[in-house]
Design an enzyme around this catalytic site. Structure first.
Site, mmCIF file in Angstrom:
data_model
loop_
_atom_site.group_PDB
_atom_site.id
_atom_site.type_symbol
_atom_site.label_atom_id
_atom_site.label_comp_id
_atom_site.label_asym_id
_atom_site.label_seq_id
_atom_site.Cartn_x
_atom_site.Cartn_y
_atom_site.Cartn_z
ATOM 1 N N LYS A 13 0.802 -1.230 0.000
ATOM 2 C CA LYS A 13 0.000 0.000 0.000
ATOM 3 C C LYS A 13 0.830 1.273 0.000
ATOM 4 O O LYS A 13 0.424 2.307 0.521
ATOM 5 C CB LYS A 13 -1.013 0.035 1.161
ATOM 6 C CG LYS A 13 -1.805 -1.222 1.390
ATOM 7 C CD LYS A 13 -2.179 -2.003 0.180
ATOM 8 C CE LYS A 13 -3.172 -1.381 -0.727
ATOM 9 N NZ LYS A 13 -3.264 -2.151 -2.019
ATOM 10 N N GLY A 18 2.306 2.387 -2.999
ATOM 11 C CA GLY A 18 2.474 2.863 -4.375
ATOM 12 C C GLY A 18 3.084 1.830 -5.308
ATOM 13 O O GLY A 18 3.585 2.180 -6.386
ATOM 14 N N THR A 25 1.668 -0.430 -7.281
ATOM 15 C CA THR A 25 1.014 -0.521 -8.600
ATOM 16 C C THR A 25 1.490 0.625 -9.504
ATOM 17 O O THR A 25 1.807 0.419 -10.680
ATOM 18 C CB THR A 25 -0.527 -0.426 -8.411
ATOM 19 O OG1 THR A 25 -0.906 -1.269 -7.328
ATOM 20 C CG2 THR A 25 -1.265 -0.807 -9.661
ATOM 21 N N TRP A 26 1.549 1.795 -8.914
ATOM 22 C CA TRP A 26 1.961 3.002 -9.663
ATOM 23 C C TRP A 26 3.419 2.879 -10.104
ATOM 24 O O TRP A 26 3.763 3.125 -11.270
ATOM 25 C CB TRP A 26 1.759 4.208 -8.743
ATOM 26 C CG TRP A 26 1.855 5.547 -9.402
ATOM 27 C CD1 TRP A 26 1.837 5.818 -10.740
ATOM 28 C CD2 TRP A 26 1.950 6.804 -8.718
ATOM 29 N NE1 TRP A 26 1.922 7.179 -10.936
ATOM 30 C CE2 TRP A 26 1.992 7.806 -9.717
ATOM 31 C CE3 TRP A 26 2.012 7.186 -7.382
ATOM 32 C CZ2 TRP A 26 2.091 9.154 -9.405
ATOM 33 C CZ3 TRP A 26 2.099 8.522 -7.067
ATOM 34 C CH2 TRP A 26 2.134 9.496 -8.069
ATOM 35 N N HIS A 55 8.034 -7.363 -1.745
ATOM 36 C CA HIS A 55 7.880 -6.666 -0.459
ATOM 37 C C HIS A 55 8.931 -7.191 0.528
ATOM 38 O O HIS A 55 8.891 -6.862 1.711
ATOM 39 C CB HIS A 55 6.494 -6.902 0.138
ATOM 40 C CG HIS A 55 5.342 -6.352 -0.662
ATOM 41 N ND1 HIS A 55 5.350 -5.092 -1.205
ATOM 42 C CD2 HIS A 55 4.140 -6.893 -0.984
ATOM 43 C CE1 HIS A 55 4.199 -4.892 -1.842
ATOM 44 N NE2 HIS A 55 3.459 -5.970 -1.724
ATOM 45 N N ARG A 102 5.977 5.365 1.651
ATOM 46 C CA ARG A 102 4.811 6.266 1.725
ATOM 47 C C ARG A 102 4.613 6.682 3.170
ATOM 48 O O ARG A 102 4.946 5.922 4.096
ATOM 49 C CB ARG A 102 3.567 5.503 1.243
ATOM 50 C CG ARG A 102 2.351 6.375 1.089
ATOM 51 C CD ARG A 102 1.157 5.593 0.553
ATOM 52 N NE ARG A 102 0.096 6.502 0.185
ATOM 53 C CZ ARG A 102 -1.120 6.112 -0.175
ATOM 54 N NH1 ARG A 102 -1.411 4.816 -0.234
ATOM 55 N NH2 ARG A 102 -2.041 6.999 -0.478
ATOM 56 N N TYR A 141 6.215 8.113 -2.289
ATOM 57 C CA TYR A 141 4.915 8.277 -2.943
ATOM 58 C C TYR A 141 4.580 9.765 -3.056
ATOM 59 O O TYR A 141 4.094 10.232 -4.089
ATOM 60 C CB TYR A 141 3.855 7.555 -2.093
ATOM 61 C CG TYR A 141 2.453 7.579 -2.647
ATOM 62 C CD1 TYR A 141 2.001 6.542 -3.469
ATOM 63 C CD2 TYR A 141 1.572 8.605 -2.342
ATOM 64 C CE1 TYR A 141 0.695 6.558 -3.976
ATOM 65 C CE2 TYR A 141 0.279 8.635 -2.842
ATOM 66 C CZ TYR A 141 -0.155 7.615 -3.647
ATOM 67 O OH TYR A 141 -1.444 7.635 -4.142
ATOM 68 N N LYS A 171 -8.129 6.004 -3.731
ATOM 69 C CA LYS A 171 -8.188 7.467 -3.870
ATOM 70 C C LYS A 171 -6.928 8.047 -4.483
ATOM 71 O O LYS A 171 -6.953 9.064 -5.147
ATOM 72 C CB LYS A 171 -8.387 8.093 -2.498
ATOM 73 C CG LYS A 171 -9.792 7.938 -1.965
ATOM 74 C CD LYS A 171 -9.953 8.796 -0.741
ATOM 75 C CE LYS A 171 -11.395 9.090 -0.459
ATOM 76 N NZ LYS A 171 -11.542 9.963 0.711
#
Ligand code: A3P
Length: 328
Positions: free
Chosen positions: A75, A77, A79-80, A142, A164, A230, A293
């Site tokens: 969580k 970032g 994917t980005w 990870h 992040r 992030y 989001k």
């Protein structure tokens, strides 16, 4: 975790060999937030399945000098970053700014299907042949720095690490868990989840060790580990892409190309694609679970001030003296 069909296999506790079961039974274990049982291995908490993937990865993965490994806490970032680096290193094969960008793989394929997740692949297919991937191989993990396969540490392959701000990471994980395991998390109080997060007792925790190990590795060996955030990606996406390109030795990337990559990989663009709204990964997981989001500071609509303070105190204590700052 849940019996829901959207849960990927590597978050389940099945398909283990006797040897892995024996090792696992010798490890500290606890009931956890999001998972029934988790096990502590080399300082971090894992499901049995992910642990099996990590052990197989440690044993079998042979890094090549040209490899690029993207590392994140969940969580943060992932994917980005996968989309950005995929678009960047494949920009000659798949131009992003020409009319042919209509055929770009990112328009029809979720980034997780384009960039293999090391421990997930090793869990699902222990004999997967990574040598078949085209060069440079782009992968993500990870796995903590401490637990990386030896060949990754000793080869000149490149690591791009993205961290992040912890409150946003927690909130992202909180909502992700609700999507993925609605039955298990329905009655789980957020206060307990924050406590688990701040004790480092959740899947992939503690988050601070993960961040700090890569932070120090990037300071010690800046040619090997690039540390980005992030928030930096959000604020200066183009400049961060250029930093990544320079670090990876990607050659010249024109301004127009950079702008096209930023646009192609933006939250708005990726999250509106059919493949990321309606699609599923081979594991059965819904691709839309990776897009919520995409904001900085979005924790405010989920965390009360007092819960935010609990996380802030943990951040202050754990990152003190490291040189890493996470302001609100
Ligand atoms: P939120 O839950 O805060 O929205 P990961 O990819 O490591 O699982 O992280 C998921 C987080 O990254 C989610 O954060 C998700 O919305 C956000 N995200 C996914 N794609 C993004 C993109 N292209 N740009 C910015 N944020 C993105």
């Amino acid at each position: 975790m849940s019996s829901s069909s959207s849960v990927p296999d590597y978050l389940r506790d099945e398909n283990l060999t006797q040897k892995t079961k024996d090792l696992i039974s010798s490890l500290p274990s606890e009931k956890g937030w999001l998972v029934c049982q988790m096990y502590q291995f080399q300082g971090r908490w894992h499901t049995q399945a992910l642990l099996k993937g990590i052990l197989t990865c440690q044993k079998q993965f042979e890094a090549k000098d040209s490899d690029i490994i993207l590392v994140t806490n969940p969580k943060s970032g992932t994917t980005w970053l996968k989309a950005l680096v995929f678009a960047l290193i494949n920009r000659h094969k798949f131009p992003v700014y020409s009319s042919s960008s209509g055929e770009h793989p990112l328009l029809v394929t979720n980034p997780h299907s384009l960039v293999p997740f090391l421990e997930g692949v090793y869990y699902e297919s222990p004999d997967f042949d990574f040598s078949q991937l085209s060069s440079p191989r782009l992968m993500n993990t990870h796995i903590s720095h401490l637990s990386l396969p030896e060949s990754v540490k000793s080869s000149p392959c490149k690591i791009v690490y993205c961290c992040r701000k912890p409150k946003d990471m927690f909130v992202s994980l909180w909502h992700f868990g609700k999507k993925l395991a609605p039955e298990e998390t329905a009655d789980y109080p957020i206060e307990k989840a924050v406590e688990a997060f701040c004790q480092g007792k959740f899947i992939g925790g503690p988050f601070w060790d993960h961040v700090l190990e890569y932070w120090y590795a990037s300071l010690e060996n800046p040619n090997k580990v690039l540390f980005v955030s992030y928030e930096e990606l959000k604020k200066k996406t183009g400049d961060t892409i250029k930093r990544i390109a320079e670090f990876l030795g990607c050659g010249f990337v024109g301004e127009e190309e950079v702008r096209a990559i930023v646009k192609l990989c933006s939250f708005e663009s990726l999250s509106s694609l059919e493949v990321n709204r309606e699609g599923k990964l081979p594991s059965g997981m819904e691709t839309r679970a990776f897009f919520r989001k995409g904001e900085v500071g979005g924790w405010r609509d989920t965390l009360t001030e007092s819960l935010a303070e609990v996380i802030d105190r943990t951040i202050e204590e754990k990152f003190q003296g490291s040189g890493l700052k996470f302001s609100c």
